[in-house]
Design an enzyme around this catalytic site. Sequence first.
Site, PDB file in Angstrom:
ATOM      1  N   ASN A  10       0.992  -1.029   0.442  1.00 32.59           N
ATOM      2  CA  ASN A  10      -0.305   0.156  -0.103  1.00 32.59           C
ATOM      3  C   ASN A  10       0.663   1.655   0.144  1.00 32.59           C
ATOM      4  O   ASN A  10       2.176   1.609   0.958  1.00 32.59           O
ATOM      5  CB  ASN A  10      -0.949  -0.160   1.363  1.00 32.59           C
ATOM      6  CG  ASN A  10      -1.396   1.486   1.641  1.00 32.59           C
ATOM      7  OD1 ASN A  10      -1.698   2.011   1.226  1.00 32.59           O
ATOM      8  ND2 ASN A  10      -2.818   0.555   1.853  1.00 32.59           N
ATOM      9  N   HIS A  13       0.629   6.356   1.911  1.00 30.50           N
ATOM     10  CA  HIS A  13       1.548   7.533   2.760  1.00 30.50           C
ATOM     11  C   HIS A  13       2.477   7.595   2.409  1.00 30.50           C
ATOM     12  O   HIS A  13       3.912   8.796   2.502  1.00 30.50           O
ATOM     13  CB  HIS A  13       1.824   6.496   4.370  1.00 30.50           C
ATOM     14  CG  HIS A  13       0.765   6.317   4.479  1.00 30.50           C
ATOM     15  ND1 HIS A  13      -0.101   7.426   4.936  1.00 30.50           N
ATOM     16  CD2 HIS A  13       0.353   4.901   5.022  1.00 30.50           C
ATOM     17  CE1 HIS A  13      -1.174   6.175   6.212  1.00 30.50           C
ATOM     18  NE2 HIS A  13      -0.965   5.323   5.768  1.00 30.50           N
ATOM     19  N   HIS A  46      -5.349   4.012  -2.130  1.00 30.34           N
ATOM     20  CA  HIS A  46      -7.062   4.260  -1.185  1.00 30.34           C
ATOM     21  C   HIS A  46      -7.129   5.561  -1.604  1.00 30.34           C
ATOM     22  O   HIS A  46      -6.454   6.378  -1.110  1.00 30.34           O
ATOM     23  CB  HIS A  46      -6.735   3.923   0.115  1.00 30.34           C
ATOM     24  CG  HIS A  46      -8.465   4.201   1.029  1.00 30.34           C
ATOM     25  ND1 HIS A  46      -8.568   3.888   2.676  1.00 30.34           N
ATOM     26  CD2 HIS A  46      -9.420   4.405   1.047  1.00 30.34           C
ATOM     27  CE1 HIS A  46      -9.419   4.477   3.055  1.00 30.34           C
ATOM     28  NE2 HIS A  46     -10.315   4.725   1.482  1.00 30.34           N
ATOM     29  N   ARG A  48      -9.226   8.145  -1.105  1.00 35.16           N
ATOM     30  CA  ARG A  48      -9.935   9.008  -0.265  1.00 35.16           C
ATOM     31  C   ARG A  48     -11.087   9.891  -0.341  1.00 35.16           C
ATOM     32  O   ARG A  48     -10.873  10.990  -1.689  1.00 35.16           O
ATOM     33  CB  ARG A  48      -9.646   9.390   1.165  1.00 35.16           C
ATOM     34  CG  ARG A  48      -8.825   7.676   1.929  1.00 35.16           C
ATOM     35  CD  ARG A  48      -8.312   8.429   3.951  1.00 35.16           C
ATOM     36  NE  ARG A  48      -8.950   8.391   3.862  1.00 35.16           N
ATOM     37  CZ  ARG A  48      -9.661   7.860   5.947  1.00 35.16           C
ATOM     38  NH1 ARG A  48      -8.681   6.341   5.326  1.00 35.16           N
ATOM     39  NH2 ARG A  48     -10.729   7.769   6.121  1.00 35.16           N
ATOM     40  N   ARG A  52      -7.020  12.824   0.903  1.00 35.49           N
ATOM     41  CA  ARG A  52      -6.258  13.545   2.076  1.00 35.49           C
ATOM     42  C   ARG A  52      -4.114  12.570   1.533  1.00 35.49           C
ATOM     43  O   ARG A  52      -3.476  13.528   1.596  1.00 35.49           O
ATOM     44  CB  ARG A  52      -6.051  13.132   3.623  1.00 35.49           C
ATOM     45  CG  ARG A  52      -5.663  11.078   3.711  1.00 35.49           C
ATOM     46  CD  ARG A  52      -6.180  10.994   4.764  1.00 35.49           C
ATOM     47  NE  ARG A  52      -7.230  11.637   5.351  1.00 35.49           N
ATOM     48  CZ  ARG A  52      -8.431  10.909   7.030  1.00 35.49           C
ATOM     49  NH1 ARG A  52      -7.359  10.204   7.454  1.00 35.49           N
ATOM     50  NH2 ARG A  52      -9.922  11.527   6.897  1.00 35.49           N
ATOM     51  N   GLU A  73      -8.680   0.299  -3.393  1.00 41.84           N
ATOM     52  CA  GLU A  73      -9.669   0.806  -2.254  1.00 41.84           C
ATOM     53  C   GLU A  73     -10.388   1.968  -2.413  1.00 41.84           C
ATOM     54  O   GLU A  73     -10.149   2.676  -2.331  1.00 41.84           O
ATOM     55  CB  GLU A  73      -8.521   0.683  -0.866  1.00 41.84           C
ATOM     56  CG  GLU A  73      -8.277  -0.521  -0.338  1.00 41.84           C
ATOM     57  CD  GLU A  73      -7.436   0.041   0.893  1.00 41.84           C
ATOM     58  OE1 GLU A  73      -7.387   0.750   1.676  1.00 41.84           O
ATOM     59  OE2 GLU A  73      -6.298  -0.819   1.257  1.00 41.84           O
ATOM     60  N   THR A 104      -8.418   3.673   8.431  1.00 43.41           N
ATOM     61  CA  THR A 104     -10.334   2.998   7.574  1.00 43.41           C
ATOM     62  C   THR A 104      -9.515   1.550   9.600  1.00 43.41           C
ATOM     63  O   THR A 104      -9.112   1.058   9.305  1.00 43.41           O
ATOM     64  CB  THR A 104     -10.113   1.508   6.881  1.00 43.41           C
ATOM     65  OG1 THR A 104      -9.267   1.914   6.254  1.00 43.41           O
ATOM     66  CG2 THR A 104     -10.713   1.519   6.983  1.00 43.41           C
ATOM     67  N   GLU A 154     -11.028  -9.045   3.179  1.00 43.36           N
ATOM     68  CA  GLU A 154      -9.549  -8.900   3.641  1.00 43.36           C
ATOM     69  C   GLU A 154     -10.441  -8.548   5.184  1.00 43.36           C
ATOM     70  O   GLU A 154     -11.036  -7.858   5.991  1.00 43.36           O
ATOM     71  CB  GLU A 154      -9.740  -7.463   3.568  1.00 43.36           C
ATOM     72  CG  GLU A 154      -8.540  -7.476   3.936  1.00 43.36           C
ATOM     73  CD  GLU A 154      -6.663  -6.271   2.875  1.00 43.36           C
ATOM     74  OE1 GLU A 154      -7.368  -6.260   1.041  1.00 43.36           O
ATOM     75  OE2 GLU A 154      -6.338  -5.594   3.008  1.00 43.36           O
ATOM     76  N   HIS A 197      -3.793  -4.477   7.279  1.00 42.23           N
ATOM     77  CA  HIS A 197      -3.803  -3.171   8.594  1.00 42.23           C
ATOM     78  C   HIS A 197      -2.717  -3.309   9.758  1.00 42.23           C
ATOM     79  O   HIS A 197      -2.813  -4.448  10.738  1.00 42.23           O
ATOM     80  CB  HIS A 197      -5.754  -2.919   9.099  1.00 42.23           C
ATOM     81  CG  HIS A 197      -5.349  -1.418   8.634  1.00 42.23           C
ATOM     82  ND1 HIS A 197      -5.318  -0.742  10.097  1.00 42.23           N
ATOM     83  CD2 HIS A 197      -6.176  -0.728   8.860  1.00 42.23           C
ATOM     84  CE1 HIS A 197      -5.062   0.331  10.284  1.00 42.23           C
ATOM     85  NE2 HIS A 197      -5.678   0.955   8.803  1.00 42.23           N
TER      86      HIS A 197
HETATM   87  N1  PXP Z   1      -6.008  -2.962   4.100  1.00 38.18           N
HETATM   88  C1  PXP Z   1      -6.979  -2.415   4.524  1.00 38.18           C
HETATM   89  C2  PXP Z   1      -8.290  -2.614   3.478  1.00 38.18           C
HETATM   90  C3  PXP Z   1      -6.791  -0.526   4.076  1.00 38.18           C
HETATM   91  O1  PXP Z   1      -8.095   0.098   4.718  1.00 38.18           O
HETATM   92  C4  PXP Z   1      -5.186  -0.346   4.842  1.00 38.18           C
HETATM   93  C5  PXP Z   1      -4.704   0.963   4.793  1.00 38.18           C
HETATM   94  O2  PXP Z   1      -5.026   1.890   4.364  1.00 38.18           O
HETATM   95  C6  PXP Z   1      -4.293  -1.462   4.357  1.00 38.18           C
HETATM   96  C7  PXP Z   1      -4.706  -3.370   4.264  1.00 38.18           C
HETATM   97  C8  PXP Z   1      -2.774  -1.284   4.879  1.00 38.18           C
HETATM   98  O3  PXP Z   1      -2.902  -1.126   6.362  1.00 38.18           O
HETATM   99  P1  PXP Z   1      -1.239  -0.179   6.796  1.00 38.18           P
HETATM  100  O4  PXP Z   1      -1.336   0.851   6.137  1.00 38.18           O
HETATM  101  O5  PXP Z   1      -1.732  -0.399   8.161  1.00 38.18           O
HETATM  102  O6  PXP Z   1      -0.037  -1.737   6.736  1.00 38.18           O
END
Ligand code: PXP
Length: 254
Positions: A10, A13, A46, A48, A52, A73, A104, A154, A197
């Site tokens: 992901n 960030h 993602h 949003r 952001r 996402e 999330t 998921e 997550h």
């Molecule tokens: N899976 C989903 C559905 C998420 O919303 C997120 C965060 O955007 C992640 C995985 C990844 O989480 P993390 O950034 O905490 O590893």
Amino acid sequence: MSDRLRLGVNIDHVATLRNARGGAVPDPVRAAKMAEAAGADGITAHLREDRRHIRDADIDHLMEHLTTPLNFEMAATKEMQAIALRHRPHAVCIVPERREERTTEGGLEVAGDDNRLAHFIAPLAEVGCRVSLFVAADEAQIRASHRIGAAVVELHTGAYCDFHADGRFEERDLELARLTEMAALAHDIGLEVHAGHGLSYETVNPIAALPSVVELNIGHFLMGESIFVGLDRAIKEMRRLMDEVRNIPIAETG
Ligand code: PXP
């Protein structure tokens, strides 16, 4: 257990950091390409509602440049559905979204919103997107996900990771037991099972060991770690930990 677990990286960030200064760097697409080179099996982003981190143009560029599948996402809104239908990414992961949250926070309420969600995901599946619902380790949510036609769930590992970080190990282990049971249930009723997550080097092992789980999506920890060791090394280490667990026969994991 020898099936290789997929790693979705992901990159949200990278965009968070870029947006902190409002310019063009660091570029999330560059990070995605590096992640692919380091062994990511897919890229997760993602978009949003408040934009952001990831922006619409990032999704355009990711669709253009990725060589691995994009897991898009999004919240279950008309605006996001139209964007997904336009791009037709490999996978769409529906997540709950609240403006005031930092990330999330919980799983999607599928059981109480099944009729709306069934109609929401049908057109996405029709154009070929694999629809995944991000849910807590909760039987009602998992059964409802299957009933409305999702291909994937998921499982939200955030609570398990938070309990670990807070040293609340009994609660962590209870949550891990729930995740274990619910991953098996989801698989048994015919869903593909992903998880994610909050996962880090410390927490990934027991989740990667769950035999029904075929994909992990990990972002924040990897991006933080990359500040110290670089993205390539951070991802390769996560891959190594995931592969290590899968190569140990189940009988020996205890
Ligand atoms: N899976 C989903 C559905 C998420 O919303 C997120 C965060 O955007 C992640 C995985 C990844 O989480 P993390 O950034 O905490 O590893």
